[in-house]
Design a protein around this motif. Structure first.
Motif, PDB file in Angstrom:
ATOM      1  N   TYR A 119      51.451 -16.472 113.260  1.00 52.49           N
ATOM      2  CA  TYR A 119      52.047 -17.180 112.134  1.00 52.49           C
ATOM      3  C   TYR A 119      51.992 -16.302 110.900  1.00 52.49           C
ATOM      4  CZ  TYR A 119      47.616 -18.789 109.974  1.00 52.49           C
ATOM      5  OH  TYR A 119      46.393 -18.863 109.368  1.00 52.49           O
ATOM      6  N   LEU A 120      53.003 -16.472 110.084  1.00 53.20           N
ATOM      7  CA  LEU A 120      53.121 -15.736 108.837  1.00 53.20           C
ATOM      8  C   LEU A 120      52.750 -16.682 107.704  1.00 53.20           C
ATOM      9  CD1 LEU A 120      54.146 -13.244 107.220  1.00 53.20           C
ATOM     10  CD2 LEU A 120      56.392 -14.360 107.219  1.00 53.20           C
ATOM     11  N   ARG A 121      51.815 -16.253 106.874  1.00 57.38           N
ATOM     12  CA  ARG A 121      51.374 -17.060 105.740  1.00 57.38           C
ATOM     13  C   ARG A 121      51.873 -16.397 104.460  1.00 57.38           C
ATOM     14  NH1 ARG A 121      45.359 -18.427 105.839  1.00 57.38           N
ATOM     15  NH2 ARG A 121      45.225 -16.179 105.962  1.00 57.38           N
ATOM     16  N   LEU A 122      52.594 -17.171 103.647  1.00 57.20           N
ATOM     17  CA  LEU A 122      53.122 -16.708 102.365  1.00 57.20           C
ATOM     18  C   LEU A 122      52.499 -17.564 101.271  1.00 57.20           C
ATOM     19  CD1 LEU A 122      56.464 -16.840 104.030  1.00 57.20           C
ATOM     20  CD2 LEU A 122      55.865 -14.768 102.801  1.00 57.20           C
ATOM     21  N   THR A 123      51.877 -16.923 100.283  1.00 55.53           N
ATOM     22  CA  THR A 123      51.169 -17.659  99.244  1.00 55.53           C
ATOM     23  C   THR A 123      51.616 -17.161  97.875  1.00 55.53           C
ATOM     24  OG1 THR A 123      49.265 -17.770 100.734  1.00 55.53           O
ATOM     25  CG2 THR A 123      48.887 -18.400  98.444  1.00 55.53           C
ATOM     26  N   ALA A 124      51.993 -18.096  96.993  1.00 54.97           N
ATOM     27  CA  ALA A 124      52.386 -17.774  95.622  1.00 54.97           C
ATOM     28  C   ALA A 124      51.227 -18.095  94.683  1.00 54.97           C
ATOM     29  CB  ALA A 124      53.625 -18.578  95.226  1.00 54.97           C
ATOM     30  N   LEU A 184      49.645 -21.585  93.867  1.00 49.89           N
ATOM     31  CA  LEU A 184      50.697 -22.503  93.429  1.00 49.89           C
ATOM     32  C   LEU A 184      51.452 -23.108  94.598  1.00 49.89           C
ATOM     33  CD1 LEU A 184      52.162 -20.339  90.539  1.00 49.89           C
ATOM     34  CD2 LEU A 184      50.575 -22.261  90.349  1.00 49.89           C
ATOM     35  N   ASP A 185      51.640 -22.313  95.639  1.00 51.78           N
ATOM     36  CA  ASP A 185      52.405 -22.790  96.793  1.00 51.78           C
ATOM     37  C   ASP A 185      52.028 -21.922  97.982  1.00 51.78           C
ATOM     38  OD1 ASP A 185      54.231 -24.195  98.344  1.00 51.78           O
ATOM     39  OD2 ASP A 185      56.012 -23.286  97.440  1.00 51.78           O
ATOM     40  N   GLU A 186      52.018 -22.540  99.164  1.00 52.64           N
ATOM     41  CA  GLU A 186      51.725 -21.802 100.392  1.00 52.64           C
ATOM     42  C   GLU A 186      52.598 -22.368 101.506  1.00 52.64           C
ATOM     43  OE1 GLU A 186      47.755 -19.976 102.021  1.00 52.64           O
ATOM     44  OE2 GLU A 186      47.779 -22.127 102.436  1.00 52.64           O
ATOM     45  N   GLN A 187      53.220 -21.472 102.250  1.00 53.20           N
ATOM     46  CA  GLN A 187      54.051 -21.887 103.368  1.00 53.20           C
ATOM     47  C   GLN A 187      53.782 -20.962 104.545  1.00 53.20           C
ATOM     48  OE1 GLN A 187      58.088 -23.051 102.606  1.00 53.20           O
ATOM     49  NE2 GLN A 187      57.678 -23.273 100.418  1.00 53.20           N
ATOM     50  N   ALA A 188      54.059 -21.468 105.746  1.00 46.63           N
ATOM     51  CA  ALA A 188      53.802 -20.685 106.958  1.00 46.63           C
ATOM     52  C   ALA A 188      54.965 -20.846 107.933  1.00 46.63           C
ATOM     53  CB  ALA A 188      52.501 -21.134 107.615  1.00 46.63           C
ATOM     54  N   VAL A 189      55.129 -19.815 108.755  1.00 44.70           N
ATOM     55  CA  VAL A 189      56.126 -19.801 109.826  1.00 44.70           C
ATOM     56  C   VAL A 189      55.379 -19.434 111.091  1.00 44.70           C
ATOM     57  CG1 VAL A 189      58.250 -18.719 110.631  1.00 44.70           C
ATOM     58  CG2 VAL A 189      57.886 -19.054 108.188  1.00 44.70           C
ATOM     59  N   ARG A 190      55.705 -20.081 112.220  1.00 48.04           N
ATOM     60  CA  ARG A 190      54.967 -19.889 113.471  1.00 48.04           C
ATOM     61  C   ARG A 190      55.920 -19.556 114.616  1.00 48.04           C
ATOM     62  NH1 ARG A 190      51.151 -24.408 116.505  1.00 48.04           N
ATOM     63  NH2 ARG A 190      51.457 -23.565 118.566  1.00 48.04           N
ATOM     64  N   VAL A 242      51.484 -11.851 101.559  1.00 54.85           N
ATOM     65  CA  VAL A 242      52.116 -12.001 102.866  1.00 54.85           C
ATOM     66  C   VAL A 242      51.113 -11.526 103.907  1.00 54.85           C
ATOM     67  CG1 VAL A 242      54.126 -11.366 104.249  1.00 54.85           C
ATOM     68  CG2 VAL A 242      54.334 -11.476 101.768  1.00 54.85           C
ATOM     69  N   GLN A 243      50.890 -12.329 104.976  1.00 51.72           N
ATOM     70  CA  GLN A 243      49.898 -11.976 105.988  1.00 51.72           C
ATOM     71  C   GLN A 243      50.276 -12.589 107.332  1.00 51.72           C
ATOM     72  OE1 GLN A 243      45.970 -13.736 105.444  1.00 51.72           O
ATOM     73  NE2 GLN A 243      45.017 -11.850 106.171  1.00 51.72           N
ATOM     74  N   VAL A 244      50.103 -11.802 108.404  1.00 58.97           N
ATOM     75  CA  VAL A 244      50.312 -12.314 109.758  1.00 58.97           C
ATOM     76  C   VAL A 244      48.946 -12.591 110.379  1.00 58.97           C
ATOM     77  CG1 VAL A 244      51.134 -11.764 112.089  1.00 58.97           C
ATOM     78  CG2 VAL A 244      52.500 -11.110 110.110  1.00 58.97           C
ATOM     79  N   CYS A 245      48.796 -13.785 110.931  1.00 59.78           N
ATOM     80  CA  CYS A 245      47.566 -14.174 111.622  1.00 59.78           C
ATOM     81  C   CYS A 245      47.915 -14.568 113.052  1.00 59.78           C
ATOM     82  CB  CYS A 245      46.886 -15.350 110.914  1.00 59.78           C
ATOM     83  SG  CYS A 245      46.306 -14.974 109.252  1.00 59.78           S
TER      84      CYS A 245
END
Length: 168
Positions: free
Chosen positions: A96-101, A108-114, A140-143
């Motif tokens: 999953y990709l984690r995107l954090t603003a 402020l905001d965090e979204q993920a794609v799996r 931006v980080q991949v886990c």
């Protein structure tokens, strides 16, 4: 008399042009954006999880960064195809990709794609629903997370991205 008549007509034409220009609607101006590419991976030997894409920082006046549009691709290996390296077969994890603003240190905001053993294209906007006034960093980080034991996970390095000024 002819010169005076010519002058009156010229002044009248110029006045009509000026009034017409002033009355014309101003062109709609979109907030300029600046694209910033990113590429991250899961940090393991096989690079099971990989993501790449573009961050589009929306610039508005006065200069604030209220939203960041993100488009890209997240890949989790092995893809449904022949495995070239037998040491990098299916490991029972998904990516999953984690995107954090952020504004400073505040999230402020965090979204993920799996995705699991495949590829997913995505498009999202950070800060859209938060009504924030300023995004000054996006990480931006991949886990990778175990399918059967979600408490088992690991992550690749965090990539920090900052807005940079638009030159005009």
């Amino acid at each position: 008399m002819r010169v005076l008549s010519f002058l009156h007509r010229s002044v009248a034409v110029v006045a009509l042009v000026v009034v017409g220009l002033a009355a014309a609607p101003a062109p709609a101006s979109a907030d300029p954006t600046q694209a910033q590419p990113f590429a991250v991976d899961s940090g393991d030997r096989c690079r099971y999880g990989q993501a790449e894409g573009v961050l589009a920082w929306r610039f508005s006046r006065p200069p604030v960064y209220p939203q960041v549009d993100v488009k890209g691709t997240l890949v989790d290996h092995p893809l449904p195809s022949p495995i070239v390296d037998q040491r990098c077969g299916d490991d029972g994890y998904y990516s999953y990709l984690r995107l954090t603003a952020y504004n400073g240190r505040t999230v402020l905001d965090e979204q993920a794609v799996r995705v699991d053993n495949g590829t997913v294209r995505f498009g999202l906007t950070l800060g859209e629903a938060t009504g924030v006034s300023h995004i000054d960093r996006v990480t931006v980080q991949v886990c990778r997370v175990a399918l059967l034991l979600p408490e088992r996970f690991y992550c690749g390095p965090v990539a920090d991205h900052f807005p940079y000024p638009v030159t005009r």
